[in-house]
Structures are given as C-alpha cells and as structure tokens.
Design an enzyme around this catalytic site. Sequence first.
Site, short mmCIF file in Angstrom:
data_model
loop_
_atom_site.label_atom_id
_atom_site.label_comp_id
_atom_site.label_asym_id
_atom_site.label_seq_id
_atom_site.Cartn_x
_atom_site.Cartn_y
_atom_site.Cartn_z
N LYS A 165 -43.52 -55.41 45.76
CA LYS A 165 -42.67 -54.28 45.41
C LYS A 165 -43.31 -53.01 45.97
O LYS A 165 -44.30 -52.51 45.42
CB LYS A 165 -42.49 -54.20 43.89
CG LYS A 165 -41.65 -55.36 43.35
CD LYS A 165 -40.26 -55.32 43.94
CE LYS A 165 -39.44 -56.54 43.66
NZ LYS A 165 -38.17 -56.56 44.42
N LYS A 265 -27.72 -62.92 45.44
CA LYS A 265 -27.95 -62.94 44.00
C LYS A 265 -26.63 -63.34 43.32
O LYS A 265 -25.59 -62.75 43.61
CB LYS A 265 -28.39 -61.56 43.51
CG LYS A 265 -29.79 -61.17 43.99
CD LYS A 265 -30.20 -59.84 43.38
CE LYS A 265 -31.71 -59.67 43.40
NZ LYS A 265 -32.24 -59.16 44.67
MG MG Z 1 -34.75 -57.41 47.01
#
Ligand code: MG
Length: 368
Positions: A165, A265
Amino acid sequence: MKITRILAYRVELPLHEGSYKWSGGKSVSVFDSTVVAVETDAGVTGYGEVCPLGPFYLPAYATGARTGIAELAPHLIGEDPTQLSKLNRRMDAALLGHPYVKSAIDMACWDILGKVTGQPVCMLLGGRYGDDFGLYRAISQEAPAAMAARVHEYRSAGYRRFQLKVGGDPGEDIERIRAAAAELQPGDRLIADANTGWLMHDALRVVRAVRDIDVYIEQPCRTYEECLTVRQHCDHPFVLDENVDGLDMLLRGHADRAMDVVNIKISKFGGLTKARQARDLCVSLGLAMTIEDSWGGDIVTAAIAHLAHSTPSEFLFTSTDFNSYVTVSFASGAPQRKHGRLAASLQPGLGVTPKLDVLGRPLIEIGG
Ligand code: MG
C-alpha cells in the site's frame, strides 16, 4: 422455485494486525460486513456477503449496503433465485446503480443454484482449474522497513505475491518499494498499489525512480485519464482497479492498452454474475486478472475462491483470502489458506454454513 424471505445480518470483523492503512491516511480497524440469507419455498437457503473497504474506498459503505438491501428485497420476493440473469435484470430494474447492494443477494442466489444442482459454484462458473491457486498479501501502509519486515513475515507463511500500500509521500513510497523488493526471491511478484493516491507528477517521479525494479504499478491516480498518462510514461506492468467497475471501462481500457492486469472485485461489478461476465471477457481479450472483492470474511472469501478457481490459471494473476486477515469466523466450510494458496470448496453451492450464534439477530427481515 421462489424467494420467500431475505434476511440481513451485521457482523464486525476486527483485524489481526489491528488496522489496515492505505493511501491518503485512510484506514479501517474493524470492518462492518453484511451477511445476507435468501430463503426459498423449496427449503433451500443461500448465503452472501458484502463488505466495503470503509466508506471512502469505492462509492459504497456498510450502512448503505443494508439500506439498499432493504429497498431491493421486496422487489425480489416471489422471484426465482436460480434464474440468475433474470434476477439481475430484476434488481437493475428495481434499483438503478448501487452494484455493491446487489452483490450479496446475487452471491446468495449462486449458493442456492449450487445447492439445488448439487454442484460447487466454481463448476457452475466454468470449471475448476488445477488443485488450488496463489494468493497475494496486502501490506498495510507503514514505514518502509516495517513494510519490508511484513513482506518477509508473509513470505515465510507461503505468500509469493505482495501488494504494497503506497500512494503516500512519493519519496517514502520509493523507499517502500526498494525495501520490499530487497526481500523478494525468484518467482515472487511485487505490486505497488497507490489506490489513487498520487498526482501525476508524483506518480511519474516514482515510476522513474524504481525503473530498475521488477514491480507492478497499480492505480496510481484518481482518474482513468491520469492513470493512462502515467501508463504511457512507464515501462512497468500496469494494473487498473478503482476505475474499472464494468464492461464499458474494461473495453475502453483494453482499446487504449491502458493496463496489463485488471482487478475484478465481486461487489465492484455487482455480484458473481457480473464479475463472471467481466472475467470471461478478460479471458477473451487476453487480460490477466486479480480476482477478489473490496473486503469480507468467510463468505466473501468462499465466493472469491469459486470465481478464482474457475478462472484459467494463466489468466489469474492473483487472488486473496480476506478471512485470514480478520479475527472473527462467522461461517464454517470457508476455504483456508495453505502455503499461500487457496482452493474452492468441493461442496454444493459456496460450501459455507453460517454460525448463527456469531451473526446474532437479523437487522433486516423482508418477506416470510
Ligand atoms: Mg487495488
């Protein structure tokens, strides 16, 4: 077969690591997940789950999921849950947009279809490729050395894909990527996911500074156009995620050669039905995929496993096992990671049985 009742439960999912942090100082310490039960007149019940990544990752939030399910459910009583395309058209006619609201209901209806046909959902989604598939581990945003230590730790646990991240201070992000890359072994893959956190000039500096490193760059900037500009100045493999939420963006991105890998997703597309459609299109177009969801627990992990396991292995870049990140298990039968890999259940449907003592009383009960 007819839907007779729809129930929704709320479950809190704290994290083993305490919190999960990504670009722009965004973080979550306890995920708010919604489990849906779809009951039928045949005595078969299907289960689904939706769990936004907090209220500021996608245009989705936990109480919105439940409000939307309460809005949508009365329109679905009496519908046949096994006619998935027809059911999705009904949902789209009754509620415009809000794909994440529809995701858990669609997932529960796939669970029903699997149970009544005696097939695991992966078989209904196209088949089962290999014995299992590889997972990535998301590395929460911390100081560079701490993130490198997490890569080392999760590598020891069997993971071979690491999603850092980044999307913070560009100078520190360069250090994060360098420190993490130093932990890798041959065959490992590193993904630097900025989660829309960089402006274009930041992104261009970062990709130039890590040019010598074998790293994938994921969703550097907020808009598709900004990401495309960065992509055109970058020779790293490139992943799009937040901007690709339907077939139109998938086709546009493919036409523009905007990405090498796309992140599918389930709830971003509106459920397994639409995520499968996107997955099959990617296979036809020759695009590799990360198959996952925004977040979730046991049921989302089971659904991800069925979609990932039914994806041709060479197209599945990676996938994820969210139920290993959280401290609460609310369903038995959910897949469990082994050496950084996961396999879909061989049981009919999703293969999960909710623990009703953990879920408690439903917040929503419609029909009956
Ligand atoms: Mg991503």
